[in-house]
Design a protein around this motif. Structure first.
Motif, PDB file in Angstrom:
ATOM      1  N   HIS A  66     -15.886  -6.231 -10.047  1.00  0.00           N
ATOM      2  CA  HIS A  66     -14.943  -5.711 -10.214  1.00  0.00           C
ATOM      3  C   HIS A  66     -14.168  -6.337 -11.934  1.00  0.00           C
ATOM      4  N   GLY A  67     -14.296  -6.921 -12.507  1.00  0.00           N
ATOM      5  CA  GLY A  67     -13.606  -8.112 -13.358  1.00  0.00           C
ATOM      6  C   GLY A  67     -12.003  -8.506 -13.831  1.00  0.00           C
ATOM      7  N   TYR A  68     -11.894  -8.927 -11.767  1.00  0.00           N
ATOM      8  CA  TYR A  68     -10.960  -9.607 -12.085  1.00  0.00           C
ATOM      9  C   TYR A  68     -11.065 -11.249 -13.008  1.00  0.00           C
ATOM     10  N   ALA A  69      -9.377 -11.434 -12.598  1.00  0.00           N
ATOM     11  CA  ALA A  69      -8.691 -11.920 -13.548  1.00  0.00           C
ATOM     12  C   ALA A  69      -9.718 -13.740 -13.315  1.00  0.00           C
ATOM     13  N   THR A  70      -9.720 -14.288 -14.231  1.00  0.00           N
ATOM     14  CA  THR A  70     -10.106 -15.761 -14.572  1.00  0.00           C
ATOM     15  C   THR A  70      -9.465 -16.791 -15.496  1.00  0.00           C
ATOM     16  N   ASP A  71      -8.466 -15.835 -16.053  1.00  0.00           N
ATOM     17  CA  ASP A  71      -7.714 -17.003 -16.829  1.00  0.00           C
ATOM     18  C   ASP A  71      -6.468 -18.282 -16.248  1.00  0.00           C
ATOM     19  N   HIS A  72      -6.698 -18.387 -14.671  1.00  0.00           N
ATOM     20  CA  HIS A  72      -5.868 -19.760 -14.289  1.00  0.00           C
ATOM     21  C   HIS A  72      -4.685 -19.454 -14.752  1.00  0.00           C
ATOM     22  N   SER A  73      -3.748 -17.598 -14.700  1.00  0.00           N
ATOM     23  CA  SER A  73      -2.582 -18.307 -14.377  1.00  0.00           C
ATOM     24  C   SER A  73      -1.737 -17.046 -14.210  1.00  0.00           C
ATOM     25  N   ILE A  74      -2.385 -15.872 -12.927  1.00  0.00           N
ATOM     26  CA  ILE A  74      -2.660 -15.279 -12.503  1.00  0.00           C
ATOM     27  C   ILE A  74      -1.458 -15.499 -11.108  1.00  0.00           C
ATOM     28  N   HIS A  75      -1.910 -16.655 -10.613  1.00  0.00           N
ATOM     29  CA  HIS A  75      -0.748 -17.235  -9.585  1.00  0.00           C
ATOM     30  C   HIS A  75       0.861 -17.599  -9.960  1.00  0.00           C
ATOM     31  N   ALA A  76       1.203 -18.204 -10.791  1.00  0.00           N
ATOM     32  CA  ALA A  76       1.708 -18.092 -11.818  1.00  0.00           C
ATOM     33  C   ALA A  76       2.275 -16.497 -12.312  1.00  0.00           C
ATOM     34  N   ARG A  77       1.962 -16.193 -12.701  1.00  0.00           N
ATOM     35  CA  ARG A  77       1.874 -14.595 -12.979  1.00  0.00           C
ATOM     36  C   ARG A  77       2.612 -13.573 -11.764  1.00  0.00           C
ATOM     37  N   PHE A  78       1.344 -13.615 -10.291  1.00  0.00           N
ATOM     38  CA  PHE A  78       2.501 -12.879  -9.063  1.00  0.00           C
ATOM     39  C   PHE A  78       4.189 -14.082  -8.904  1.00  0.00           C
ATOM     40  N   GLU A  79       3.734 -14.700  -8.598  1.00  0.00           N
ATOM     41  CA  GLU A  79       4.345 -15.281  -7.439  1.00  0.00           C
ATOM     42  C   GLU A  79       6.092 -15.975  -9.062  1.00  0.00           C
ATOM     43  N   GLY A  80       5.813 -16.515  -9.588  1.00  0.00           N
ATOM     44  CA  GLY A  80       6.546 -17.025 -11.613  1.00  0.00           C
ATOM     45  C   GLY A  80       7.442 -15.662 -11.738  1.00  0.00           C
ATOM     46  N   ASP A  81       7.095 -15.276 -12.785  1.00  0.00           N
ATOM     47  CA  ASP A  81       8.357 -14.635 -13.642  1.00  0.00           C
ATOM     48  C   ASP A  81       8.482 -13.024 -13.371  1.00  0.00           C
ATOM     49  N   PHE A  82       7.489 -13.219 -12.286  1.00  0.00           N
ATOM     50  CA  PHE A  82       7.820 -11.213 -12.137  1.00  0.00           C
ATOM     51  C   PHE A  82       8.122 -11.275 -11.280  1.00  0.00           C
ATOM     52  N   VAL A  83       7.949 -12.185 -10.048  1.00  0.00           N
ATOM     53  CA  VAL A  83       9.680 -12.437  -8.713  1.00  0.00           C
ATOM     54  C   VAL A  83      11.067 -12.527  -9.150  1.00  0.00           C
ATOM     55  N   HIS A  84      10.692 -13.526 -10.425  1.00  0.00           N
ATOM     56  CA  HIS A  84      12.015 -14.062 -10.456  1.00  0.00           C
ATOM     57  C   HIS A  84      12.770 -12.756 -11.250  1.00  0.00           C
ATOM     58  N   ASN A  85      12.184 -12.044 -12.145  1.00  0.00           N
ATOM     59  CA  ASN A  85      12.975 -11.297 -13.364  1.00  0.00           C
ATOM     60  C   ASN A  85      12.990  -9.796 -12.589  1.00  0.00           C
ATOM     61  N   ASN A  86      12.182  -9.703 -11.398  1.00  0.00           N
ATOM     62  CA  ASN A  86      12.108  -7.956 -11.417  1.00  0.00           C
ATOM     63  C   ASN A  86      12.220  -8.168  -9.132  1.00  0.00           C
ATOM     64  N   ILE A  87      12.920  -8.847  -8.736  1.00  0.00           N
ATOM     65  CA  ILE A  87      13.073  -8.679  -6.955  1.00  0.00           C
ATOM     66  C   ILE A  87      14.673  -9.148  -6.498  1.00  0.00           C
ATOM     67  N   THR A  88      14.859  -9.508  -5.953  1.00  0.00           N
ATOM     68  CA  THR A  88      15.813  -9.142  -5.740  1.00  0.00           C
ATOM     69  C   THR A  88      15.979  -9.469  -3.913  1.00  0.00           C
ATOM     70  N   ILE A  89      17.079  -9.997  -3.644  1.00  0.00           N
ATOM     71  CA  ILE A  89      17.306 -10.448  -2.020  1.00  0.00           C
ATOM     72  C   ILE A  89      17.461  -8.968  -1.764  1.00  0.00           C
ATOM     73  N   GLY A  90      18.651  -8.272  -2.431  1.00  0.00           N
ATOM     74  CA  GLY A  90      18.634  -7.035  -1.665  1.00  0.00           C
ATOM     75  C   GLY A  90      17.335  -5.601  -1.918  1.00  0.00           C
ATOM     76  N   ASP A  91      16.086  -5.838  -2.526  1.00  0.00           N
ATOM     77  CA  ASP A  91      15.330  -5.311  -2.588  1.00  0.00           C
ATOM     78  C   ASP A  91      14.691  -5.822  -0.866  1.00  0.00           C
ATOM     79  N   VAL A  92      14.455  -6.792  -0.778  1.00  0.00           N
ATOM     80  CA  VAL A  92      13.178  -7.440  -0.238  1.00  0.00           C
ATOM     81  C   VAL A  92      14.663  -6.811   1.958  1.00  0.00           C
ATOM     82  N   SER A  93      16.100  -7.172   1.056  1.00  0.00           N
ATOM     83  CA  SER A  93      16.124  -7.621   3.055  1.00  0.00           C
ATOM     84  C   SER A  93      16.014  -6.087   3.936  1.00  0.00           C
ATOM     85  N   PRO A  94      15.814  -4.838   3.515  1.00  0.00           N
ATOM     86  CA  PRO A  94      15.826  -3.720   4.474  1.00  0.00           C
ATOM     87  C   PRO A  94      14.493  -3.881   4.871  1.00  0.00           C
ATOM     88  N   LEU A  95      13.102  -4.765   4.112  1.00  0.00           N
ATOM     89  CA  LEU A  95      11.995  -4.694   4.766  1.00  0.00           C
ATOM     90  C   LEU A  95      12.021  -5.487   6.232  1.00  0.00           C
TER      91      LEU A  95
END
Length: 298
Positions: free
Chosen positions: A187-216
């Motif tokens: 399926h041609g998934y990422a092999t660039d050894h940066s997906i881990h940080a891409r998912f949990e690092g900058d993306f979460v830092h810049n786009n997810i807030t505690i208010g988004d998560v709290s109702p869940l």
């Protein structure tokens, strides 16, 4: 509850949900404890401390390369390899022995615990320490002793446990595909050894807030009957989401502002961690009232 949702000052780190998600998971777990848990563990000061302790296990290991190499396996488990050892034993050293036996059958793989990971043991051992501290708190209250020292211990251990639970809620901490797809890749998934940080690092830092998560975070706490088995089920659920991470990443879901699907997925993973941690803390409190089991010597 309102003070629990105040924005947190965060410094982004990578490889283990970063600072942000770990702090959110711990704060939300504490904020959702029921009223029968002692008030000190639900106080604004305790929630701040839980949020602080959330990412600390990553911070410690950055101090020294040898410590880093020693502690990394505590934060993950490559279930595809761990399962080669058969049903996971309930103790760390029995697991290490099982991996050694599996290594003899699979000489092409690296099946040492430093390669495969130890996360279920890190989490459940810390849970037991927390339960012990809560038992000491009950004794101190009954004997009218100063409870401040054991309160501090409980808050620390709950925060420390939260780190491992948070790692368990991140799918890439439960797989051999932790930072790039390995093996056959039709399926041609990422092999660039940066997906881990891409998912949990900058993306979460810049786009997810505690208010988004709290109702869940689920409303009702659960007393867990079998902590080891339940935590393993929790981590296996994360492993079942690994390919979903790669599918979403392929659509740009975690790049820049990402996509609504990527944001929803990350929020659900973080909320799952907060719910699991709340349930483990609550279970430790309830079970700390039980008599200590009598163990026969070896």
């Amino acid at each position: 509850m309102a003070i629990a949702l105040l924005p947190m000052m965060c410094v982004q780190q990578s490889f283990a949900w970063g600072h942000d998600a770990h702090s959110m998971i711990n704060r939300l777990a504490g904020a959702n404890l029921p009223d029968d848990v002692p008030a000190f563990l639900r106080s604004p000061a305790a929630l701040d401390a839980l949020a602080f302790y959330g990412p600390q296990a990553d911070h410690w290991r950055s101090e020294d390369k040898n410590l880093y190499n020693t502690l990394v396996p505590e934060h993950d488990i490559d279930l595809e390899w761990a399962d080669l050892a058969g049903p996971l034993p309930r103790t760390r050293y029995e697991y290490i022995q099982a991996l050694a036996a599996a290594q003899a059958k699979h000489p092409d793989l690296k099946l040492g615990p430093q390669n495969v990971g130890l996360l279920p043991y890190s989490a459940t051992e810390t849970y037991t320490m927390l339960k012990s501290a809560m038992r000491d708190y009950r004794t101190a209250v009954a004997e009218k002793q100063d409870t401040k020292p054991v309160e501090a211990e409980i808050i620390f251990l709950a925060g420390f446990l939260g780190h491992y639970v948070g790692d368990g809620s991140q799918p890439l901490h439960a797989t051999v595909n932790y930072n790039g797809w390995t093996g056959s890749n039709p399926h041609g998934y990422a092999t660039d050894h940066s997906i881990h940080a891409r998912f949990e690092g900058d993306f979460v830092h810049n786009n997810i807030t505690i208010g988004d998560v709290s109702p869940l975070v689920t409303a009702n706490p659960v007393v867990i009957t079998d902590v080891f088995a339940e935590f393993l089920t929790f981590v296996r659920h994360s492993n079942s989401l690994v390919e979903k991470v790669y599918q979403l990443d392929k659509t740009g879901a975690f790049t820049g502002t990402g996509t609504p699907d990527g944001k929803e997925f990350a929020e659900q993973c973080i909320a799952s961690g907060a719910t699991e941690l709340r349930n483990l803390i609550y279970t430790a409190w309830v079970r700390s009232a039980d008599p200590i089991p009598v163990y026969k010597g070896n």
